[in-house]
Design a protein around this motif. Structure first.
Motif, PDB file in Angstrom:
ATOM      1  N   VAL A 279       0.805  -1.100  -0.023  1.00 57.16           N
ATOM      2  CA  VAL A 279       0.113  -0.064   0.155  1.00 57.16           C
ATOM      3  C   VAL A 279       1.022   1.347   0.081  1.00 57.16           C
ATOM      4  O   VAL A 279       0.607   2.275  -0.818  1.00 57.16           O
ATOM      5  CB  VAL A 279      -0.987  -0.118   1.222  1.00 57.16           C
ATOM      6  N   ASN A 280       1.997   1.240   0.798  1.00 52.55           N
ATOM      7  CA  ASN A 280       2.661   2.562   1.031  1.00 52.55           C
ATOM      8  C   ASN A 280       3.841   2.735  -0.078  1.00 52.55           C
ATOM      9  O   ASN A 280       4.057   3.736  -0.132  1.00 52.55           O
ATOM     10  CB  ASN A 280       3.187   2.607   2.571  1.00 52.55           C
ATOM     11  N   THR A 281       4.241   1.564  -0.542  1.00 53.33           N
ATOM     12  CA  THR A 281       5.506   1.636  -1.278  1.00 53.33           C
ATOM     13  C   THR A 281       5.320   1.242  -2.716  1.00 53.33           C
ATOM     14  O   THR A 281       5.584   1.982  -3.872  1.00 53.33           O
ATOM     15  CB  THR A 281       6.590   0.938  -0.584  1.00 53.33           C
ATOM     16  N   LEU A 282       4.440   0.201  -2.952  1.00 48.54           N
ATOM     17  CA  LEU A 282       4.673  -0.553  -4.230  1.00 48.54           C
ATOM     18  C   LEU A 282       3.341  -0.070  -5.057  1.00 48.54           C
ATOM     19  O   LEU A 282       3.553   0.300  -6.505  1.00 48.54           O
ATOM     20  CB  LEU A 282       4.504  -1.999  -3.890  1.00 48.54           C
ATOM     21  N   ALA A 283       2.239   0.093  -4.449  1.00 40.55           N
ATOM     22  CA  ALA A 283       1.091   0.547  -5.474  1.00 40.55           C
ATOM     23  C   ALA A 283       1.276   1.856  -6.033  1.00 40.55           C
ATOM     24  O   ALA A 283       0.941   1.954  -7.075  1.00 40.55           O
ATOM     25  CB  ALA A 283      -0.148   0.448  -4.441  1.00 40.55           C
ATOM     26  N   PRO A 284       1.875   2.911  -5.342  1.00 40.15           N
ATOM     27  CA  PRO A 284       1.848   4.365  -6.004  1.00 40.15           C
ATOM     28  C   PRO A 284       3.010   4.205  -7.090  1.00 40.15           C
ATOM     29  O   PRO A 284       2.793   5.154  -8.070  1.00 40.15           O
ATOM     30  CB  PRO A 284       2.561   5.157  -4.931  1.00 40.15           C
ATOM     31  N   LEU A 285       3.938   3.193  -7.066  1.00 39.67           N
ATOM     32  CA  LEU A 285       4.886   3.061  -8.248  1.00 39.67           C
ATOM     33  C   LEU A 285       4.247   2.575  -9.380  1.00 39.67           C
ATOM     34  O   LEU A 285       4.650   2.798 -10.700  1.00 39.67           O
ATOM     35  CB  LEU A 285       6.051   2.477  -7.668  1.00 39.67           C
ATOM     36  N   ILE A 286       3.147   1.456  -9.222  1.00 42.16           N
ATOM     37  CA  ILE A 286       2.426   0.882 -10.480  1.00 42.16           C
ATOM     38  C   ILE A 286       1.282   1.556 -10.782  1.00 42.16           C
ATOM     39  O   ILE A 286       0.821   0.826 -11.924  1.00 42.16           O
ATOM     40  CB  ILE A 286       2.675  -0.632 -10.154  1.00 42.16           C
ATOM     41  N   LEU A 287       0.675   2.612 -10.251  1.00 44.00           N
ATOM     42  CA  LEU A 287      -0.538   3.160 -10.880  1.00 44.00           C
ATOM     43  C   LEU A 287      -0.331   3.701 -12.133  1.00 44.00           C
ATOM     44  O   LEU A 287       0.537   4.175 -12.562  1.00 44.00           O
ATOM     45  CB  LEU A 287      -1.017   4.397  -9.887  1.00 44.00           C
ATOM     46  N   PRO A 288      -1.231   3.408 -12.968  1.00 46.23           N
ATOM     47  CA  PRO A 288      -1.301   3.829 -14.463  1.00 46.23           C
ATOM     48  C   PRO A 288      -1.781   5.356 -14.737  1.00 46.23           C
ATOM     49  O   PRO A 288      -2.750   5.304 -14.947  1.00 46.23           O
ATOM     50  CB  PRO A 288      -2.207   2.727 -15.137  1.00 46.23           C
ATOM     51  N   GLY A 289      -0.701   6.294 -14.710  1.00 43.23           N
ATOM     52  CA  GLY A 289      -1.160   7.759 -14.974  1.00 43.23           C
ATOM     53  C   GLY A 289      -1.625   8.454 -13.845  1.00 43.23           C
ATOM     54  O   GLY A 289      -1.692   8.119 -12.698  1.00 43.23           O
ATOM     55  N   ARG A 290      -1.721   9.452 -14.162  1.00 38.52           N
ATOM     56  CA  ARG A 290      -2.004  10.534 -12.998  1.00 38.52           C
ATOM     57  C   ARG A 290      -3.375  10.593 -12.345  1.00 38.52           C
ATOM     58  O   ARG A 290      -3.405  10.961 -11.212  1.00 38.52           O
ATOM     59  CB  ARG A 290      -2.067  12.021 -13.807  1.00 38.52           C
ATOM     60  N   GLN A 291      -4.423  10.454 -13.163  1.00 37.81           N
ATOM     61  CA  GLN A 291      -5.728  10.229 -12.443  1.00 37.81           C
ATOM     62  C   GLN A 291      -5.704   9.199 -11.507  1.00 37.81           C
ATOM     63  O   GLN A 291      -6.242   9.444 -10.490  1.00 37.81           O
ATOM     64  CB  GLN A 291      -6.891  10.077 -13.431  1.00 37.81           C
ATOM     65  N   ALA A 292      -5.242   8.100 -11.812  1.00 42.36           N
ATOM     66  CA  ALA A 292      -5.234   7.060 -10.778  1.00 42.36           C
ATOM     67  C   ALA A 292      -4.267   7.132  -9.669  1.00 42.36           C
ATOM     68  O   ALA A 292      -4.775   7.090  -8.549  1.00 42.36           O
ATOM     69  CB  ALA A 292      -4.560   5.812 -11.488  1.00 42.36           C
ATOM     70  N   SER A 293      -3.146   8.141  -9.850  1.00 40.33           N
ATOM     71  CA  SER A 293      -2.641   8.355  -8.834  1.00 40.33           C
ATOM     72  C   SER A 293      -3.203   9.458  -7.868  1.00 40.33           C
ATOM     73  O   SER A 293      -3.254   9.237  -6.664  1.00 40.33           O
ATOM     74  CB  SER A 293      -1.017   9.250  -9.162  1.00 40.33           C
ATOM     75  N   LEU A 294      -4.004  10.330  -8.578  1.00 39.82           N
ATOM     76  CA  LEU A 294      -4.772  11.380  -7.646  1.00 39.82           C
ATOM     77  C   LEU A 294      -5.849  10.651  -6.964  1.00 39.82           C
ATOM     78  O   LEU A 294      -6.255  10.939  -5.501  1.00 39.82           O
ATOM     79  CB  LEU A 294      -5.340  12.322  -8.521  1.00 39.82           C
ATOM     80  N   ALA A 295      -6.374   9.722  -7.604  1.00 33.35           N
ATOM     81  CA  ALA A 295      -7.565   8.928  -6.927  1.00 33.35           C
ATOM     82  C   ALA A 295      -6.983   8.045  -5.711  1.00 33.35           C
ATOM     83  O   ALA A 295      -7.645   7.999  -4.574  1.00 33.35           O
ATOM     84  CB  ALA A 295      -8.362   7.970  -7.876  1.00 33.35           C
ATOM     85  N   TYR A 296      -5.757   7.354  -5.771  1.00 35.27           N
ATOM     86  CA  TYR A 296      -4.880   6.823  -4.759  1.00 35.27           C
ATOM     87  C   TYR A 296      -4.878   7.729  -3.621  1.00 35.27           C
ATOM     88  O   TYR A 296      -5.059   7.662  -2.432  1.00 35.27           O
ATOM     89  CB  TYR A 296      -3.740   6.273  -5.272  1.00 35.27           C
ATOM     90  N   GLU A 297      -4.465   8.953  -3.734  1.00 33.20           N
ATOM     91  CA  GLU A 297      -4.062   9.932  -2.888  1.00 33.20           C
ATOM     92  C   GLU A 297      -5.466  10.343  -1.964  1.00 33.20           C
ATOM     93  O   GLU A 297      -5.477  10.441  -1.029  1.00 33.20           O
ATOM     94  CB  GLU A 297      -3.665  10.950  -3.267  1.00 33.20           C
ATOM     95  N   THR A 298      -6.673  10.551  -2.958  1.00 33.47           N
ATOM     96  CA  THR A 298      -7.656  11.042  -2.352  1.00 33.47           C
ATOM     97  C   THR A 298      -8.408  10.159  -1.291  1.00 33.47           C
ATOM     98  O   THR A 298      -9.007  10.390  -0.389  1.00 33.47           O
ATOM     99  CB  THR A 298      -8.796  11.427  -3.502  1.00 33.47           C
ATOM    100  N   HIS A 299      -8.331   8.920  -1.748  1.00 31.21           N
ATOM    101  CA  HIS A 299      -8.884   7.859  -0.859  1.00 31.21           C
ATOM    102  C   HIS A 299      -8.154   7.335   0.162  1.00 31.21           C
ATOM    103  O   HIS A 299      -8.431   6.474   0.705  1.00 31.21           O
ATOM    104  CB  HIS A 299      -9.398   6.470  -1.694  1.00 31.21           C
ATOM    105  N   SER A 300      -6.903   7.767   0.630  1.00 26.31           N
ATOM    106  CA  SER A 300      -5.992   7.721   1.658  1.00 26.31           C
ATOM    107  C   SER A 300      -5.737   6.315   2.093  1.00 26.31           C
ATOM    108  O   SER A 300      -6.119   5.839   3.152  1.00 26.31           O
ATOM    109  CB  SER A 300      -6.526   8.626   2.748  1.00 26.31           C
ATOM    110  N   PRO A 301      -4.985   5.316   1.193  1.00 27.28           N
ATOM    111  CA  PRO A 301      -4.931   4.148   1.848  1.00 27.28           C
ATOM    112  C   PRO A 301      -3.927   3.968   2.669  1.00 27.28           C
ATOM    113  O   PRO A 301      -4.066   3.112   3.479  1.00 27.28           O
ATOM    114  CB  PRO A 301      -4.411   3.311   0.338  1.00 27.28           C
ATOM    115  N   TYR A 302      -3.088   4.994   2.805  1.00 25.84           N
ATOM    116  CA  TYR A 302      -2.011   5.108   3.860  1.00 25.84           C
ATOM    117  C   TYR A 302      -2.659   4.985   5.325  1.00 25.84           C
ATOM    118  O   TYR A 302      -2.199   4.643   6.143  1.00 25.84           O
ATOM    119  CB  TYR A 302      -1.338   6.501   3.658  1.00 25.84           C
ATOM    120  N   PHE A 303      -3.681   5.973   5.274  1.00 27.28           N
ATOM    121  CA  PHE A 303      -4.581   5.941   6.783  1.00 27.28           C
ATOM    122  C   PHE A 303      -4.714   4.551   7.026  1.00 27.28           C
ATOM    123  O   PHE A 303      -4.703   4.001   8.243  1.00 27.28           O
ATOM    124  CB  PHE A 303      -5.680   6.844   6.763  1.00 27.28           C
ATOM    125  N   PHE A 304      -5.424   3.693   6.151  1.00 32.03           N
ATOM    126  CA  PHE A 304      -6.147   2.330   6.601  1.00 32.03           C
ATOM    127  C   PHE A 304      -4.794   1.268   6.579  1.00 32.03           C
ATOM    128  O   PHE A 304      -5.057   0.471   7.508  1.00 32.03           O
ATOM    129  CB  PHE A 304      -7.046   1.895   5.195  1.00 32.03           C
TER     130      PHE A 304
END
Length: 150
Positions: free
Chosen positions: A99-124
């Motif tokens: 969740v914290n290291t690998l997933a952000p590196l493999i997200l396909p594109g900017r919108q996926a990265s922004l959605a990832y940050e918005t839904h805050s998987p780091y907190f979970f």
């Protein structure tokens, strides 16, 4: 993202109640006096995790402080691989790494990265770590070896 239409006072009151609950849980979990050094390490990791969860404006950079509880779990796994929670410890380390290291590196594109940050998987991931550390501390007598001295 506004998932629920609540006024500011309701959100603030909910946040205070959740923060107070987390602090009370933390105080209950680490209330054992004269605990051994390994249990204290787990308590320091739990406190680090709680601080991140209590901060309403934690950014990704702050989550780098989770290196402390992750290191503690790795050390305990190396030192006591036979403990009954070794599998759970490995799972939480793997899940947090993903969740914290690998997933952000493999997200396909900017919108996926922004959605990832918005839904805050780091907190979970942090919440999962808090739960596992709490369980390890509360069940510490089952984890430590028989000849362990406090």
């Amino acid at each position: 993202i506004n998932l629920v239409n609540l006024d500011r006072k309701t959100v603030q009151a909910t946040w205070y109640i959740l923060a107070l609950s987390l602090l009370l849980a933390l105080a209950f979990i680490i209330s054992k006096p004269n605990a051994g050094i390994e249990r204290r390490w787990l308590e320091y990791g739990l406190t680090t995790t709680a601080v991140l969860m209590l901060s309403p404006h934690s950014t990704r950079l702050y989550f780098s402080t989770l290196i402390l509880p992750f290191s503690i779990l790795v050390i305990l796994l190396l030192k006591h691989p036979e403990n009954p929670y070794a599998k759970t410890m490995k799972y939480i380390l793997g899940a947090c790494f993903f969740v914290n290291t690998l997933a952000p590196l493999i997200l396909p594109g900017r919108q996926a990265s922004l959605a990832y940050e918005t839904h805050s998987p780091y907190f979970f991931a942090c919440l999962m770590l808090f739960i596992v550390l709490s369980q390890l501390i509360l069940q510490f007598e089952k984890i430590r070896p028989a000849g362990y001295n406090e």
